[in-house]
Design an enzyme around this catalytic site. Structure first.
Site, mmCIF file in Angstrom:
data_model
loop_
_atom_site.group_PDB
_atom_site.id
_atom_site.type_symbol
_atom_site.label_atom_id
_atom_site.label_comp_id
_atom_site.label_asym_id
_atom_site.label_seq_id
_atom_site.Cartn_x
_atom_site.Cartn_y
_atom_site.Cartn_z
ATOM 1 C CG LEU A 85 9.597 -16.937 -3.508
ATOM 2 C CD1 LEU A 85 9.336 -16.949 -2.010
ATOM 3 C CD2 LEU A 85 10.027 -15.545 -3.939
ATOM 4 C CB SER B 293 -8.053 -4.105 2.133
ATOM 5 O OG SER B 293 -7.738 -2.942 2.843
ATOM 6 C CG ASP C 231 -2.100 0.887 1.116
ATOM 7 O OD1 ASP C 231 -2.292 1.497 0.045
ATOM 8 O OD2 ASP C 231 -2.843 1.005 2.107
ATOM 9 C CG HIS D 56 0.136 2.089 -9.142
ATOM 10 N ND1 HIS D 56 -0.120 1.673 -7.855
ATOM 11 C CD2 HIS D 56 -0.948 2.831 -9.511
ATOM 12 C CE1 HIS D 56 -1.295 2.142 -7.468
ATOM 13 N NE2 HIS D 56 -1.815 2.853 -8.447
HETATM 14 C C1 FPP Z 1 -2.125 0.243 -3.247
HETATM 15 O O1 FPP Z 1 -1.570 1.532 -3.200
HETATM 16 C C2 FPP Z 1 -1.511 -0.480 -4.335
HETATM 17 C C3 FPP Z 1 -2.187 -1.058 -5.373
HETATM 18 C C4 FPP Z 1 -3.639 -1.047 -5.505
HETATM 19 C C5 FPP Z 1 -1.446 -1.707 -6.459
HETATM 20 C C6 FPP Z 1 -0.271 -2.478 -6.014
HETATM 21 C C7 FPP Z 1 0.525 -2.817 -7.192
HETATM 22 C C8 FPP Z 1 1.868 -2.763 -7.243
HETATM 23 C C9 FPP Z 1 2.718 -2.441 -6.107
HETATM 24 C C10 FPP Z 1 2.576 -3.131 -8.456
HETATM 25 C C11 FPP Z 1 2.307 -4.551 -8.748
HETATM 26 C C12 FPP Z 1 3.332 -5.119 -9.553
HETATM 27 C C13 FPP Z 1 3.181 -6.265 -10.202
HETATM 28 C C14 FPP Z 1 4.366 -6.905 -10.719
HETATM 29 C C15 FPP Z 1 1.863 -6.896 -10.425
HETATM 30 P P1 FPP Z 1 -2.527 2.760 -3.368
HETATM 31 O O2 FPP Z 1 -2.611 3.099 -4.805
HETATM 32 O O3 FPP Z 1 -3.854 2.476 -2.757
HETATM 33 O O4 FPP Z 1 -1.762 3.860 -2.583
HETATM 34 P P2 FPP Z 1 -2.436 5.074 -1.782
HETATM 35 O O5 FPP Z 1 -3.172 4.454 -0.636
HETATM 36 O O6 FPP Z 1 -1.241 5.874 -1.353
HETATM 37 O O7 FPP Z 1 -3.324 5.792 -2.736
#
Ligand code: FPP
Length: 261
Positions: free
Chosen positions: A146, A211, A35, A52
């Protein structure tokens, strides 16, 4: 894409610290709610998608370290069934990330003996996302290191509901009676049926909630929360979490040792 703006390099994981961790029990299954990508980007005046993208690089780093630590399964919450509510541009970008990640790192994952798996509903993923993940699953299926398990279009309540529905069908057909149903029947009906339950759950960014993530599987898991935003989550952060896990006493509702602790 944003790399010119973000010149960041992390030093390799401290070898002494790594070997001290390896002396103790390492969690077999680590699950992470990644997150804080959006906030990370906003703090830098960048669009959310830049967060992201940076988060994707953290995935690579943490996968490598988890593998070095001998972790058996690393489950990463990459996209929830609720994330479809986000603006289309962000959803489209998130749906491109597995492809970008795998096109850059699949050879490395193969080389490092990592097996890619996915849990979540494949049906509503765009074909390009589904195909990229399928290819990675196929190409790594014989690997024995893994297990890198992406939770993609995943929702725990839907997963449990599906398992219960499956059991209802078996009861209706006379194969089982309601009294026959055990916890194992539910566990066996989940997408994690072949995996150990998580030992350690990490959530970044200061939020402390689940969540809709692995609600059944996390019943006895140790939780570790950090204010660090996912793109900033370093090898040291993962080692902090694992060291903290190693200091904990897991009792599974019972008592430990002489019953006094
Ligand atoms: C939450 O942060 C994150 C997500 C919904 C997406 C997570 C995805 C990645 C870390 C990349 C994934 C990579 C691969 C290889 C699939 P948020 O956007 O809710 O952050 P915020 O709470 O600060 O808005």
């Amino acid at each position: 894409m944003f790399d010119k703006l973000l010149k960041r390099k992390e030093p390799p994981a401290d070898a002494g610290r790594l070997s001290a961790i390896l002396e103790e029990e390492v969690p077999a299954h680590i699950a992470i709610i990644m997150d804080g990508n959006g906030r990370w980007a906003k703090m830098r005046g960048l669009p959310r998608i830049a967060g992201h993208h940076e988060g994707m690089k953290t995935v690579r780093k943490i996968t490598r370290l988890a593998n070095q630590l001998g972790v058996e399964v690393l489950t990463l919450y990459a996209f929830s069934t609720e994330n479809w509510k986000r603006p289309k541009t962000e959803v489209d970008f998130l749906m491109r990330l597995p492809e970008e990640f795998l096109s850059s790192y699949l050879p490395e994952l193969v080389e490092e003996n990592v097996r890619v798996t996915m849990m979540g509903s494949e049906d509503s993923l765009p074909p390009h996302t589904r195909n990229a993940v399928r290819k990675a699953i196929d190409e790594t299926q014989d690997n024995t290191g893994l297990v890198l398990n992406f939770a993609l279009n995943y929702g725990s309540r839907a997963e449990i509901t599906d398992a219960v529905r499956e059991l209802a069908v078996r009861v209706a057909s006379g194969e089982l009676t309601p009294a026959d149903i055990t916890e194992d029947h539910i566990s066996d009906g989940l997408m994690t049926h072949s995996l150990p339950e998580p030992d350690l759950l990490i959530r970044t960014s200061g939020e402390e909630r689940l969540s809709n993530f692995m609600l059944w599987q996390l019943a006895y898991t140790e939780f570790w929360f950090t204010k660090t935003l996912w793109p900033d989550f370093s090898s040291d952060c993962l080692m902090d979490a694992v060291e903290d896990y190693q200091r904990r006493s897991r009792r599974y509702g019972g008592l430990k040792g002489d019953g006094m602790t």
